[in-house]
Design a protein around this motif. Sequence first.
Motif, mmCIF file in Angstrom:
data_model
loop_
_atom_site.group_PDB
_atom_site.id
_atom_site.type_symbol
_atom_site.label_atom_id
_atom_site.label_comp_id
_atom_site.label_asym_id
_atom_site.label_seq_id
_atom_site.Cartn_x
_atom_site.Cartn_y
_atom_site.Cartn_z
ATOM 1 N N THR A 1 0.955 -1.139 0.023
ATOM 2 C CA THR A 1 0.021 0.077 -0.125
ATOM 3 C C THR A 1 0.808 1.101 -0.167
ATOM 4 O OG1 THR A 1 -0.211 -0.217 2.463
ATOM 5 C CG2 THR A 1 -1.872 -1.074 1.125
ATOM 6 N N LYS B 1 1.539 5.401 0.805
ATOM 7 C CA LYS B 1 0.820 6.429 1.661
ATOM 8 C C LYS B 1 0.118 7.463 1.011
ATOM 9 C CE LYS B 1 4.086 7.793 5.403
ATOM 10 N NZ LYS B 1 4.898 8.391 5.887
ATOM 11 N N LYS B 2 -0.957 7.639 1.923
ATOM 12 C CA LYS B 2 -1.842 8.520 1.125
ATOM 13 C C LYS B 2 -1.564 10.041 1.563
ATOM 14 C CE LYS B 2 -4.061 5.489 -0.841
ATOM 15 N NZ LYS B 2 -4.028 5.072 -2.253
ATOM 16 N N GLN C 1 -7.727 10.780 1.439
ATOM 17 C CA GLN C 1 -7.593 9.709 1.915
ATOM 18 C C GLN C 1 -7.427 8.589 0.933
ATOM 19 O OE1 GLN C 1 -11.202 9.263 4.302
ATOM 20 N NE2 GLN C 1 -10.671 6.716 4.550
ATOM 21 N N MET C 2 -7.735 9.152 -0.256
ATOM 22 C CA MET C 2 -7.678 8.347 -1.524
ATOM 23 C C MET C 2 -6.571 8.579 -2.472
ATOM 24 S SD MET C 2 -11.819 7.582 -2.159
ATOM 25 C CE MET C 2 -11.313 6.397 -3.168
ATOM 26 N N ASP D 1 -2.746 9.222 -3.698
ATOM 27 C CA ASP D 1 -1.401 8.865 -3.125
ATOM 28 C C ASP D 1 -0.773 10.267 -2.897
ATOM 29 O OD1 ASP D 1 -1.972 6.375 -3.607
ATOM 30 O OD2 ASP D 1 -1.120 6.221 -5.727
ATOM 31 N N ASP D 2 0.069 9.893 -1.909
ATOM 32 C CA ASP D 2 1.059 11.018 -1.413
ATOM 33 C C ASP D 2 2.091 11.160 -2.495
ATOM 34 O OD1 ASP D 2 2.215 13.258 0.184
ATOM 35 O OD2 ASP D 2 3.793 12.137 0.238
ATOM 36 N N SER E 1 -4.925 7.024 -8.572
ATOM 37 C CA SER E 1 -4.298 6.408 -7.454
ATOM 38 C C SER E 1 -4.717 4.920 -7.492
ATOM 39 C CB SER E 1 -4.384 7.175 -6.270
ATOM 40 O OG SER E 1 -3.768 8.338 -6.213
ATOM 41 N N TRP E 2 -6.053 4.896 -7.765
ATOM 42 C CA TRP E 2 -6.674 3.499 -7.592
ATOM 43 C C TRP E 2 -5.806 2.646 -8.814
ATOM 44 C CZ3 TRP E 2 -8.483 0.110 -4.997
ATOM 45 C CH2 TRP E 2 -9.272 -0.896 -5.535
ATOM 46 N N PHE F 1 -6.621 1.529 1.914
ATOM 47 C CA PHE F 1 -6.875 2.837 2.229
ATOM 48 C C PHE F 1 -6.781 3.158 3.872
ATOM 49 C CE2 PHE F 1 -8.976 2.058 -1.621
ATOM 50 C CZ PHE F 1 -8.622 3.271 -2.614
#
Length: 957
Positions: free
Chosen positions: A2, A4-5, A53-54, A56-57, A107-108, A639
């Motif tokens: 995963t 980071k968001k 929150q969805m 990506d950072d 991001s998804w 997430f």
Amino acid sequence: MTRKKLIEVALPLEAINTASAREKSIRHGHPSTLHLWWARRPLASARAVIFAQMVDDPSACPEEFPTEAAQAEERERLFRLIEKLVQWENTNNEDLLQEARQEIWKSWQRACCDNAHHPRAEELFNPNRLPAFHDPFAGGGALPLEAQRLGLEAYASDLNPVAVLINKAMIEIPPRFAGRPPVNPEARTKEALMEREWKGARGLAEDVRYYGKWMRDEAERRIGHLYPKVKITPEMAQERPDLKPLVGQELTVIAWIWARTVRSPNPAFGHVEVPLASTFILSSKPGKEAYVEPVVEGDRYRFTVKVGKPPEGAKNGTKLARGANFRCILSGTPIEPNYIKAEGQAGRMGARLMAIVAEGPQGRVYLAPIREHEASAREALPQWKPSGDVPARLTGGTCVPYGMRQWGDLFTPRQLVALTTFSDLVDEAIAKVREDAIQAGLPDDGIGLDEGGTGATSYAQAVGVYSALAVDKGANYWSSLCSWNSGFEKITSTYGRQAIPMVWDFAEANPFSESSGNLLSGFEQAAKLLGNITTDWIGRAGQSDAQTQNISKDKIVSTDPPYYDNIGYADLSDFFYVWLRRSLRPVFPELFATMAVPKAEELVATPYRHGGKEEAEKFFLEGMTKALARLAEQAHPAFPVTIYYAFKQSESEGNGEARRTGWETFLEAVIRAGFSITGTWPMRTEYTGNLKKNVAALASSIVLVCRKRPENAPTATRREFLSALKEELPKALRLLQAGNIAPVDLAQAAIGPGMAVYTRYAKVLDAEGRPVAVREALSLINQVLDEALAEQEGNFDPDTRWALAWFEQFGFGEGEFGVAETLTKAKNTSVAGLLEAGILESARGRVRLLEPKELPEDWDPALDERFPHWEVLHHLIRRLEQGGEEAAAELVARLGSQAETARELAYRLYTICERKNWASEALLYNALVQSWPEIVRLAGERDKETQAQAGLFAVQE
Ligand SMILES: C[S@@+](CC[C@H](N)C(=O)[O-])C[C@H]1O[C@@H](n2cnc3c(N)ncnc32)[C@H](O)[C@@H]1O
């Protein structure tokens, strides 16, 4: 794997907070206008949090953004998008929303690629289908609504049927009937309208308006005679010259103002019912004052109404002291609370008309009571009244001790007649819509809304839902617990605050007027909201206890649970439930099966429900841990889960101890539930006015960003924990500062990265092998944060480092020369040098730092050979204070890159002031950082201008 968001790294808090505060004044098309719900989240923060929150950072995508600079640039771009997204005006800006949805999808797609070999890849990581969203404490529905707007299927659940119904109205019903034209005969016959495109829920909105109007007219036909108009007669104008221009006119009444009565406790007047009036003031608007004047004649009294400045004492009515302490208007004998309670409980409390408020051509007209008007009110004979107990104990008060025990007791007979008529009409409207819908060609499959139908029956029931909500919203204005607000000249609703306290002189609204609490406005507001709703993604709302629910499985979760004992939702909402149940039980038989709102499972720490304070606390903690554990187990693994924690009033008002314990308890529940915490974002939904009063004023709530803690999380020693903190916090701190977080929010936001370290371990153990508790972890985090801030001092010049150390001890006050001199040795500078730099004053063996306002206005850095960062910062503050952002920008433009350090210094100084409780200084530093982006922008513009001019001159030369 995963990534980071964004919300786990940075957020443009200032923009979110400002938009959230602004949203409070929005009156049209906002969910809050559909129906009352307590503690609603602003849409702005809900939208920003779900978005962040969805996505990506950028630091989690090194393949695309390999350097820190590239990451910072990309983060800035995302910030700009969020800043636009949170604006109320952009709520329906499809282009912008589409841009946001694309970011989410981008991001998804990455997540799906990363997890192509996940054991449940097919279910969890389908690149063509975004996971759905769920909020298990949905309340007024802000979070699911915003998730839907961002392009997610939205699921909402709540224990409370009223909340469930609100959510159905917002996220479930509109998409089901999206794109349908209205079915009402008027819309169907108008050709122009037929040509209109019925986008989203606009057709439904049109029908809600039309049938609302039909219900109103029909109700007026049936019970309009109970609401007489007032004809202004020459006799009325005799005593009141101000009425002269109105003679002959018929005015609509907005409200009848009544005083409750009890028999006088004085035996000589025991046969008379005397008024319990808490005030005689009707209007306190300057120049428009009006008041009630009682006229006593022997053992009788009557009320007249006067305009102009009221006499002394009118504002207290017949009240003697706080609480239920009155005097007999005839004899002056005190009427004590126990007497009033006994009379009320024996059913001997009455009411007497004190004044009439009518709508004149130029505002409110206040009139003395009219006999026929009092008679019309008494004519009403209700056929039904709601049963069910009003809560006997409630923070903020309840009317039960005065004999108003059942919900039906809260209404006058006329109000009961009106509400039952309106609620019967909901049923009739449903039948009518159904017929019209069939006429309009909508097939009737006989399947109701509750079974997922989309035919004529369901559509009619959908219109019925908004109608019932409009009537119910009106009920808030149609009880005898509504008072008259003489300052604003309007009715205060039953739930002006979160309690059901006794109201002595109440205002009975006219639902057929055009003023607050009129029937039609409820429909109009529902229709406006429908026009603002996204209908492209489906939604579902249902009743479920968060402690046992399975709805979150594989979904994205953002939620806003109840806050300890702040609001007893179930107790308060029974007031609404009893009416909704009457109108909608046939439509939702299961949802409205019980006589009252379920209370036992409600996660609120109510001592009277759980047999004591401790038991209540235990119930809350265990229940909340269970509910959060459901989320940790079920939420989609890609997430983080976001959870709002709101400070209780006592916590946010600076009761340090309470704040610590409430916050710690909640953190503990989150950790115990199996989460690690990766971010803590302070959110402020009020204007920063508070800040001005109290430097310690904190955000009203915090968003916790959580990830499921891996089963195999390691154990750490206290020392390992500390060294990880020392390693990671300074970097996190720099990131927060780069995001221009307000200094006032820095400490709370930095808890996030600190907690991320603490909660990544299954346990942190001290030297004796005992677990390090949350409280100690928090204090270690603060300590390391302080050190990290102090380390930043290394970036400052020696003069500034000296000034910092001096300031920490003396502020802008005086200290001894000798002390100053010793300190200069440690900081590698000299008093003479500091004087030369122009930041210090020295006289008679004492020195002090100059305050910003004492600095010379004509300071020019180009002519100054010694200008420490300290001087730069305080000149900027002086300019900001005196000339605003423009003036500060002018200096920044001249300073170039040297200006940036001033901002870092402001953070450091803010922290010192906060610790010392130096409120006014802290404000200065906070303000500079908050204005920083604007100052830099303006400075940039200046630069461009200068360059352009230079270019121009070059050509001319
Ligand atoms: C803070 S409110 C949510 C407000 C919402 N975010 C909004 O914007 O309007 C908390 C909600 O939790 C609900 N609640 C309390 N106990 C619950 C339980 N055991 N299960 C589900 N919901 C519960 C309450 O009915 C209330 O609506």
